[in-house]
Design a protein around this motif. Structure first.
Motif, short mmCIF file in Angstrom:
data_model
loop_
_atom_site.label_atom_id
_atom_site.label_comp_id
_atom_site.label_asym_id
_atom_site.label_seq_id
_atom_site.Cartn_x
_atom_site.Cartn_y
_atom_site.Cartn_z
N GLY A 165 0.84 -1.19 0.00
CA GLY A 165 0.00 0.00 0.00
C GLY A 165 0.87 1.23 0.00
O GLY A 165 2.06 1.17 -0.26
N LYS A 166 0.27 2.32 0.28
CA LYS A 166 0.99 3.58 0.31
C LYS A 166 0.62 4.28 1.60
O LYS A 166 -0.45 4.87 1.68
N PRO A 167 1.41 4.18 2.65
CA PRO A 167 2.74 3.57 2.72
C PRO A 167 2.67 2.06 3.00
O PRO A 167 1.59 1.53 3.24
N MET A 168 3.87 1.42 3.00
CA MET A 168 3.95 0.03 3.42
C MET A 168 3.64 0.01 4.91
O MET A 168 4.24 0.76 5.67
N ARG A 169 2.72 -0.84 5.30
CA ARG A 169 2.36 -0.88 6.70
C ARG A 169 2.99 -2.09 7.37
O ARG A 169 3.22 -3.10 6.74
N GLY A 170 3.23 -1.95 8.62
CA GLY A 170 3.82 -3.01 9.42
C GLY A 170 4.08 -2.43 10.79
O GLY A 170 3.62 -1.33 11.11
N GLU A 171 4.82 -3.13 11.59
CA GLU A 171 5.12 -2.64 12.93
C GLU A 171 5.98 -1.38 12.84
O GLU A 171 7.10 -1.43 12.32
N PRO A 172 5.48 -0.22 13.31
CA PRO A 172 6.25 1.03 13.19
C PRO A 172 7.63 0.92 13.82
O PRO A 172 7.79 0.38 14.92
N GLY A 173 8.62 1.40 13.12
CA GLY A 173 9.98 1.40 13.62
C GLY A 173 10.71 0.09 13.44
O GLY A 173 11.92 0.02 13.64
N ARG A 174 9.97 -0.97 13.08
CA ARG A 174 10.64 -2.27 12.89
C ARG A 174 11.35 -2.27 11.54
O ARG A 174 10.74 -2.00 10.51
N PRO A 175 12.64 -2.58 11.51
CA PRO A 175 13.38 -2.57 10.24
C PRO A 175 12.79 -3.54 9.23
O PRO A 175 12.23 -4.58 9.59
N ILE A 176 12.91 -3.17 7.97
CA ILE A 176 12.46 -4.02 6.88
C ILE A 176 13.66 -4.26 5.96
O ILE A 176 14.40 -3.32 5.65
N ALA A 177 13.88 -5.49 5.57
CA ALA A 177 15.02 -5.81 4.70
C ALA A 177 14.90 -5.02 3.40
O ALA A 177 13.82 -4.93 2.82
N PHE A 178 16.01 -4.46 2.98
CA PHE A 178 16.03 -3.62 1.78
C PHE A 178 15.43 -4.36 0.58
O PHE A 178 14.58 -3.81 -0.14
N GLU A 179 15.84 -5.62 0.36
CA GLU A 179 15.34 -6.33 -0.82
C GLU A 179 13.84 -6.63 -0.71
O GLU A 179 13.13 -6.68 -1.72
N ALA A 180 13.33 -6.79 0.52
CA ALA A 180 11.88 -7.00 0.70
C ALA A 180 11.12 -5.72 0.38
O ALA A 180 10.10 -5.75 -0.34
N ALA A 181 11.60 -4.59 0.89
CA ALA A 181 10.95 -3.31 0.61
C ALA A 181 11.01 -2.98 -0.87
O ALA A 181 10.05 -2.47 -1.45
N LEU A 182 12.14 -3.30 -1.48
CA LEU A 182 12.30 -3.05 -2.92
C LEU A 182 11.31 -3.90 -3.72
O LEU A 182 10.70 -3.42 -4.69
N SER A 183 11.11 -5.14 -3.31
CA SER A 183 10.14 -6.02 -3.97
C SER A 183 8.73 -5.45 -3.87
O SER A 183 8.00 -5.38 -4.86
N VAL A 184 8.35 -5.04 -2.67
CA VAL A 184 7.00 -4.50 -2.45
C VAL A 184 6.82 -3.21 -3.25
O VAL A 184 5.76 -2.98 -3.86
N SER A 185 7.83 -2.37 -3.28
CA SER A 185 7.76 -1.12 -4.03
C SER A 185 7.55 -1.39 -5.53
O SER A 185 6.73 -0.75 -6.18
N ALA A 186 8.30 -2.36 -6.07
CA ALA A 186 8.15 -2.71 -7.49
C ALA A 186 6.76 -3.26 -7.77
O ALA A 186 6.12 -2.88 -8.76
N LEU A 187 6.27 -4.12 -6.90
CA LEU A 187 4.93 -4.70 -7.09
C LEU A 187 3.84 -3.63 -7.04
O LEU A 187 2.81 -3.74 -7.72
N SER A 188 4.07 -2.58 -6.25
CA SER A 188 3.07 -1.51 -6.13
C SER A 188 2.90 -0.72 -7.43
O SER A 188 1.94 0.04 -7.57
N LEU A 189 3.84 -0.89 -8.37
CA LEU A 189 3.76 -0.16 -9.64
C LEU A 189 2.96 -0.91 -10.70
O LEU A 189 2.73 -0.38 -11.79
#
Length: 201
Positions: free
Chosen positions: A120-144
């Motif tokens: 979604g916009k933004p990616m939701r999850g536990e606030p402040g909890r780190p997210i692996a770069f490659e996972a965030a990158l995957s989700v960002s690409a899928l959002s397009l």
């Protein structure tokens, strides 16, 4: 030499497009270069993107535990993203083979990450909890992939970077007006001035 990850290097509009733009002058074999050739830059990029893409990330920090181990996944995601969305910007629609390549790269980027990410916009999850770069990158690409976002992807008329045009009338032609727009205006002014000077000579 270390890259200065200034705000202008985040002109793509979303994390996935910012990452595609880490290859500079794509398509120009003589001048093109990759800012991730030094894998340490992946971690430094992630630190800067945590700030620059805070809204998209839901203020979750990007984590790169081991840049050398993450590099193949990040580069595969970057290249699949660029290939699919650059062609879409040029020709409309999506090539099925390119889509399959992106989906495969996203599957690798997400596998084993654990936790929960809501696209979604933004990616939701536990606030402040780190997210692996490659996972965030995957989700960002899928959002397009949804048509309403896909049709807003553009190629900058100056530097050839990909960017998401979120203007109301979808008329942007530069990734960053203060950099590429001004540079192109200066080039046009110089050419016009040269024509006048040559005519007066």
């Amino acid at each position: 030499m270390a890259v200065s990850w200034i705000p202008q290097r985040f002109s793509g509009g979303v994390l996935a497009l910012d990452v595609t733009n880490t290859v500079v002058l794509r398509g120009d074999a003589a001048r093109s270069f990759d800012r991730f050739d030094d894998v340490a830059e992946i971690g430094r990029f992630a630190e800067a993107a945590t700030v620059q893409r805070a809204a998209e990330l839901g203020s979750r920090p990007l984590a790169v535990a081991d840049a050398r181990a993450a590099a193949p996944k990040v580069v595969a995601l970057r290249e699949a993203t660029d290939r699919l969305f650059r062609k879409a910007a040029l020709h409309g629609g999506m090539d099925t083979d390119d889509l399959a390549l992106l989906l495969s790269a996203c599957a690798v980027g997400l596998t084993g990450q654990g936790g929960r990410i809501e696209v979604g916009k933004p990616m939701r999850g536990e606030p402040g909890r780190p997210i692996a770069f490659e996972a965030a990158l995957s989700v960002s690409a899928l959002s397009l992939l949804p048509p309403e976002r896909l049709e807003r992807i553009r190629i900058c008329a100056n530097c050839r970077w990909l960017f998401l045009d979120e203007s109301r009338n979808r008329s942007r032609i530069w990734c960053d007006m203060s950099v590429c727009g001004n540079r192109r205006k200066a080039q046009r002014h110089y050419r016009r001035r040269k024509i006048v000077d040559d005519a007066d000579a």
